[in-house]
Design an enzyme around this catalytic site. Sequence first.
Site, PDB file in Angstrom:
ATOM      1  N   GLY A  24     -40.328 -13.808  79.828  1.00  0.00           N
ATOM      2  CA  GLY A  24     -41.095 -13.885  81.062  1.00  0.00           C
ATOM      3  C   GLY A  24     -42.531 -13.443  80.914  1.00  0.00           C
ATOM      4  O   GLY A  24     -43.132 -12.976  81.884  1.00  0.00           O
ATOM      5  N   ALA A  67     -34.474 -13.909  76.952  1.00  0.00           N
ATOM      6  CA  ALA A  67     -34.518 -12.450  77.001  1.00  0.00           C
ATOM      7  C   ALA A  67     -34.727 -12.035  78.448  1.00  0.00           C
ATOM      8  O   ALA A  67     -35.767 -12.337  79.040  1.00  0.00           O
ATOM      9  CB  ALA A  67     -35.647 -11.929  76.122  1.00  0.00           C
ATOM     10  N   LEU A  93     -31.788  -6.591  76.304  1.00  0.00           N
ATOM     11  CA  LEU A  93     -31.924  -5.696  75.170  1.00  0.00           C
ATOM     12  C   LEU A  93     -31.751  -4.254  75.615  1.00  0.00           C
ATOM     13  O   LEU A  93     -32.501  -3.758  76.457  1.00  0.00           O
ATOM     14  CB  LEU A  93     -33.295  -5.863  74.511  1.00  0.00           C
ATOM     15  CG  LEU A  93     -33.645  -7.258  74.001  1.00  0.00           C
ATOM     16  CD1 LEU A  93     -34.960  -7.225  73.228  1.00  0.00           C
ATOM     17  CD2 LEU A  93     -32.529  -7.811  73.139  1.00  0.00           C
ATOM     18  N   ASP A 128     -39.766 -11.851  86.483  1.00  0.00           N
ATOM     19  CA  ASP A 128     -40.424 -12.805  85.591  1.00  0.00           C
ATOM     20  C   ASP A 128     -39.452 -13.421  84.593  1.00  0.00           C
ATOM     21  O   ASP A 128     -39.414 -14.640  84.405  1.00  0.00           O
ATOM     22  CB  ASP A 128     -41.575 -12.126  84.845  1.00  0.00           C
ATOM     23  CG  ASP A 128     -42.643 -11.589  85.786  1.00  0.00           C
ATOM     24  OD1 ASP A 128     -42.881 -12.232  86.828  1.00  0.00           O
ATOM     25  OD2 ASP A 128     -43.226 -10.532  85.481  1.00  0.00           O
ATOM     26  N   SER A 129     -38.669 -12.584  83.930  1.00  0.00           N
ATOM     27  CA  SER A 129     -37.736 -13.103  82.930  1.00  0.00           C
ATOM     28  C   SER A 129     -36.606 -13.898  83.584  1.00  0.00           C
ATOM     29  O   SER A 129     -36.070 -14.836  82.991  1.00  0.00           O
ATOM     30  CB  SER A 129     -37.173 -11.968  82.073  1.00  0.00           C
ATOM     31  OG  SER A 129     -36.475 -11.019  82.855  1.00  0.00           O
ATOM     32  N   CYS A 178     -43.047   1.870  78.828  1.00  0.00           N
ATOM     33  CA  CYS A 178     -41.668   1.737  79.295  1.00  0.00           C
ATOM     34  C   CYS A 178     -40.783   2.901  78.887  1.00  0.00           C
ATOM     35  O   CYS A 178     -39.854   3.249  79.608  1.00  0.00           O
ATOM     36  CB  CYS A 178     -41.076   0.418  78.802  1.00  0.00           C
ATOM     37  SG  CYS A 178     -40.729   0.333  77.031  1.00  0.00           S
ATOM     38  N   GLY A 186     -36.072  -8.032  85.357  1.00  0.00           N
ATOM     39  CA  GLY A 186     -37.149  -8.225  86.312  1.00  0.00           C
ATOM     40  C   GLY A 186     -37.236  -9.662  86.785  1.00  0.00           C
ATOM     41  O   GLY A 186     -36.521 -10.545  86.308  1.00  0.00           O
ATOM     42  N   CYS A 241     -43.796  -3.920  70.199  1.00  0.00           N
ATOM     43  CA  CYS A 241     -42.483  -4.383  70.655  1.00  0.00           C
ATOM     44  C   CYS A 241     -42.369  -5.902  70.529  1.00  0.00           C
ATOM     45  O   CYS A 241     -41.349  -6.424  70.081  1.00  0.00           O
ATOM     46  CB  CYS A 241     -42.249  -3.952  72.099  1.00  0.00           C
ATOM     47  SG  CYS A 241     -40.624  -4.406  72.745  1.00  0.00           S
TER      48      CYS A 241
END
Length: 363
Positions: A125, A6, A32, A12-13, A193, A10, A101
């Site tokens: 992430g 996923a 997503l 991290d992911s 978000c 950013g 989420c």
Amino acid sequence: MRVLAAMSGGVDSAVAAARAVDEGHDVVGVHLALSSDPGTLRTGSRGCCSKEDAGDARRAADVLGIPFYVWDFADRFKEDVIDDFVESYAAGETPNPCLRCNEKIKFSALADRALALGFDAVATGHYAQLHDGVLRRAVDADKDQSYVLAVLNQGQLSRAMFPIGDTPKSEIRAEAAERGLAVADKPDSHDICFIPSGDTRAFLGAKIGIRPGKVVDADTGAELADHDGVHGFTIGQRKGLGVEGPAVDGKPRYVTAIEPDSGNVIVGSATRLDVWGITGDRAIWTEGVAPVGPIECVVQVRAHGGMTEAVAEATADGGMEIQLRSALTGVAKGQAAVLYRRDVQGDIVIGSATIAGTRSESE
């Protein structure tokens, strides 16, 4: 393994996906789409899931040499996260949409589709550690996200991967730069978000409308001010009460209770915020079964902070009762109470529950 990464857009992911590739997995990246109007969900470091984020995720996938897709989960996100958030605030609660989420979108809807397509796991992430089904805090305490992952059950954890939880954030950025990922210096998103403005009260007001009520003094019962709806308040709030001046004793007032049925927002002294007991519902035990009898643990009621030692016990109705060793303040219905067990290798997540009620010492 076949791994679905996923990719939010950013750093991290992106590094999580890269590490999954390094481990020899067959990795596919997916972004997503969580908004029906993606151009509205990012303002600088606020918000996410914008067209900009989708483009950043795609470029990262290109660098890694993995296939990349965008999956539309906007309707599901609205129903399970945004609508739930609004309804909870309207009911006088203080929900955490990141937990919902994770529970309903990333490790349910997304994971279910991934499994149906033949993937073995979903990599994200998140800053947390997961080994043999045991969820632990991340090495980087400031970035630890085990709290918002504590809503996952054993089945969901069994098909999850958190490749970056063993590394501090500063090293993740440095690694991204070394890999040639353009998101290495991209600002972290923060706040909620789907509210890129950062004005939660205005967002809720537009969704819920005006529902007049009174701000009431906890000691005297006097009506101190009018307000437009309980959704504009949360337990422990000090500012924005609409009350002129401090209490009679000269000390500031705080929101100590919210009554959605009457519309009253109760305000009082800081001592009224002390909580010594918590009742939780919808308990989730990460080992898959509820513990027998009381257990010693550490409870955390906010994503960063609000921790104390406690004794917790599963209840027959699927919830939990928690007795705190020391008082916590600012504990609100709708928040998550997450239980940890101390361990030399890092705190282990035992389980979680949605806070349904609190008790003071006198009770």
